[in-house]
Design an enzyme around this catalytic site. Structure first.
Site, PDB file in Angstrom:
ATOM      1  N   MET A 291       0.837  -1.202   0.000  1.00  0.00           N
ATOM      2  CA  MET A 291       0.000   0.000   0.000  1.00  0.00           C
ATOM      3  C   MET A 291       0.879   1.261   0.000  1.00  0.00           C
ATOM      4  O   MET A 291       1.327   1.666  -1.046  1.00  0.00           O
ATOM      5  CB  MET A 291      -0.924  -0.025   1.210  1.00  0.00           C
ATOM      6  CG  MET A 291      -2.303   0.456   0.861  1.00  0.00           C
ATOM      7  SD  MET A 291      -3.333   0.294   2.310  1.00  0.00           S
ATOM      8  CE  MET A 291      -4.916   0.664   1.694  1.00  0.00           C
ATOM      9  N   CYS A 292       1.169   1.837   1.113  1.00  0.00           N
ATOM     10  CA  CYS A 292       1.949   3.074   1.285  1.00  0.00           C
ATOM     11  C   CYS A 292       1.102   4.321   1.013  1.00  0.00           C
ATOM     12  O   CYS A 292       0.190   4.290   0.192  1.00  0.00           O
ATOM     13  CB  CYS A 292       3.169   3.163   0.373  1.00  0.00           C
ATOM     14  SG  CYS A 292       4.415   1.931   0.720  1.00  0.00           S
ATOM     15  N   GLY A 293       1.413   5.370   1.724  1.00  0.00           N
ATOM     16  CA  GLY A 293       0.745   6.651   1.504  1.00  0.00           C
ATOM     17  C   GLY A 293       1.782   7.667   1.085  1.00  0.00           C
ATOM     18  O   GLY A 293       2.904   7.686   1.602  1.00  0.00           O
TER      19      GLY A 293
END
Lengths: 231, 296
Positions: free
Chosen positions: B1-3
């Protein structure tokens, strides 16, 4: 119509608000709800079951109105990925734009988007009617099985790739068509359907005669007897 | 994912709020990346002949002793100490100074340098990291940040974003690359150095090598479309601004909000729900395969 009740994300959390809307106490005669400060939260109004009306004042995150049955949800803003995914019935009206995969796998009901929808709009849709007043992104109606996708603007690349029996009506132009998606002749029945959808979307500026129809060539998903030796 | 997040302030009067805005953005993206977080801030106004070196030191490092001994070597040096990071300012050119640090202080991790950039990153929950570096008090003209959900390399400082592989350059990435090993080998042959096995560091190195050929950010990122294989939404920062690129399949999300005061980019709208007047902003998703730049 019943009384109006305010629900606010500044005062309450997602779990409580959804729980409340999923388990309406009809003795209180509440039918209309306003959600304030949605602030892009995910899964707002997921799993609603009753014939209620919810007005969301702002932008929502992913999966808004997912699995909806019967409820009428209005979003006064934009919606994130997966709006109304697997919706069964009811209505979702977005006054802004929607992100990817709007109406994914939705079986019934209606989704109206006043702005644009991004890629994969109506992916694997199974009976929902989706009305987009703007344009849609690439791979829209990918593997779409039934229902109608009406697009007033244009479509991105590979519209209707691997499509089954969904019907696409588009007033603008698709950048390209996906595998097994072809233009089809508009019949009287189609014009009636387009007018019905335009009416639901309250669209007056485009005439039904402007739309073209796209659907499955039925070459990809039908078994061909020539291939019998493969099995 | 990661933002991933980025904010570019159009008005100088807002520069004092940069850290405040960015810290809220990173907080809100904790859900997309709880493993590590980092951010790069740019302060164009402070840009002078001085270089700033962002370094991270280990827990047993004696900062006071370091300050004294390094001042013997470089008279003009200034050391700002924030948590386990040091921002070292000196007029000494990067080539000489980086070599000095490398030879004399092997235990220090150099995470970036430039005339305007300051980088902070560490493993842990983004909410804690934002507090630890006191981000909400930091100032500047633009900044980018990252919250990591680790996939293809370990949860370490070396695996944390942003990656800086050139003067005042940095990159954050949501996605994964599939041809990074090959690309890394090619870049190493051409003299680039890498500190990790992370795919994003390779992308950063590739972007730096293209920029150093005097290619514009727009041209460089357009070249990424044909030479980087995989999924990505990138925010690439430079001294003057930042740029955004999504791969053509566009599985990885991004949303942009623009007002007369700022441009904000984030993986999800909820990262910027706290920004002033965001409900009146022009909000749109970057188109797949299109380069967007501000200030560059």
């Amino acid at each position: 119509m019943g009384k109006l009740e305010n629900l606010d994300f500044k005062k309450n959390n997602l779990r409580n608000i959804n729980n409340y809307l999923q388990n309406i106490d009809f003795k209180k005669n509440l039918r209309n709800f306003v959600i304030k400060n949605p602030s892009g939260n995910h899964a707002i109004c997921a799993g609603l079951k009753e014939d209620i009306s919810v007005n969301i004042k702002g932008h929502v995150g992913y999966y808004c109105g997912g699995m909806n049955q019967n409820a009428k949800i209005t979003i006064e803003g934009n919606a994130g990925t997966g709006l109304g995914e697997n919706m069964m019935s009811g209505l979702i009206h977005v006054k802004g734009n929607v992100s990817q995969s709007a109406g994914a796998t939705a079986h019934g009901g209606t989704i109206i988007v006043d702005g644009n929808a991004s890629s994969r709009c109506g992916i694997s849709m199974k009976g929902v009617n989706i009305i987009i007043k703007g344009s849609v992104g690439h791979m829209s109606a990918f593997m779409a099985q039934s229902g109608n996708l009406l697009i007033c603007g244009d479509a991105g690349e590979a519209l209707g790739d691997s499509i089954y029996e969904t019907v696409i009506y588009i007033a603008g132009k698709p950048k390209s068509l996906g595998a097994d998606c072809v233009e089809k002749n508009i019949t009287k029945k189609d014009l009636i359907k387009i007018e019905e959808l335009l009416n639901i979307g309250n669209i007056k500026q485009i005439k039904s005669s402007k739309f073209k129809k796209y659907g499955s060539a039925r070459k990809l998903y039908n078994f061909k007897i020539d291939n019998v030796s493969e099995y | 994912m990661c933002g991933i997040v980025g904010i570019y302030l159009k008005k100088k009067s807002l520069h004092k709020k940069l850290g405040n805005y960015l810290s809220g953005m990173l907080d809100n993206m904790s859900s997309r990346g709880p493993d590590s977080a980092g951010f790069a801030l740019y302060n164009k106004d402070n840009a002078s002949k001085e270089y700033k070196y962002s370094v991270c030191f280990p827990y047993n490092f004696n900062v006071e002793k370091f300050k004294v001994s390094i001042r013997d070597e470089f008279k003009d040096i200034l050391v700002k100490h924030i948590s386990d990071h040091l921002i070292i300012s000196t007029k000494t050119y990067p080539k000489a100074f980086l070599l000095f640090l490398h030879d004399n202080y092997k235990e220090l991790k150099i995470i970036g340098y430039g005339k305007s950039i300051e980088i902070f990153k560490q493993v842990g929950n983004p909410k804690d990291i934002v507090k630890k570096f006191n981000l909400s008090k930091l100032q500047g003209s633009h900044a980018i940040g990252h919250t990591r959900m680790a996939t293809e390399s370990a949860i370490t400082l070396d695996g944390s974003h942003p990656y800086s592989t050139g003067e005042d350059e940095c990159l954050v990435h949501n996605g994964s690359l599939s041809n990074h090993n090959n690309l890394r080998r090619n870049l190493i042959k051409k003299g680039k150095k890498f500190n990790s096995f992370n795919d994003t560091e390779v992308a950063a190195g590739y972007i730096s090598s293209q920029l150093s050929k005097n290619k514009s950010m727009k041209k460089t990122l357009t070249k990424c479309l044909s030479n980087l294989d995989g999924f990505y939404t990138f925010i690439a920062g430079t001294k003057n601004g930042f740029a955004v690129l999504r791969d053509e399949i566009a599985c990885k999300p991004a949303v942009i909000a623009e007002t007369k005061d700022y441009v904000a980019v984030a993986s999800e709208f909820q990262a910027m729900a706290h920004l002033p007047n965001v409900n009146k902003a022009k909000i749109y998703e970057p188109e797949p395969g299109v380069v967007y730049t501000w200030g560059n």
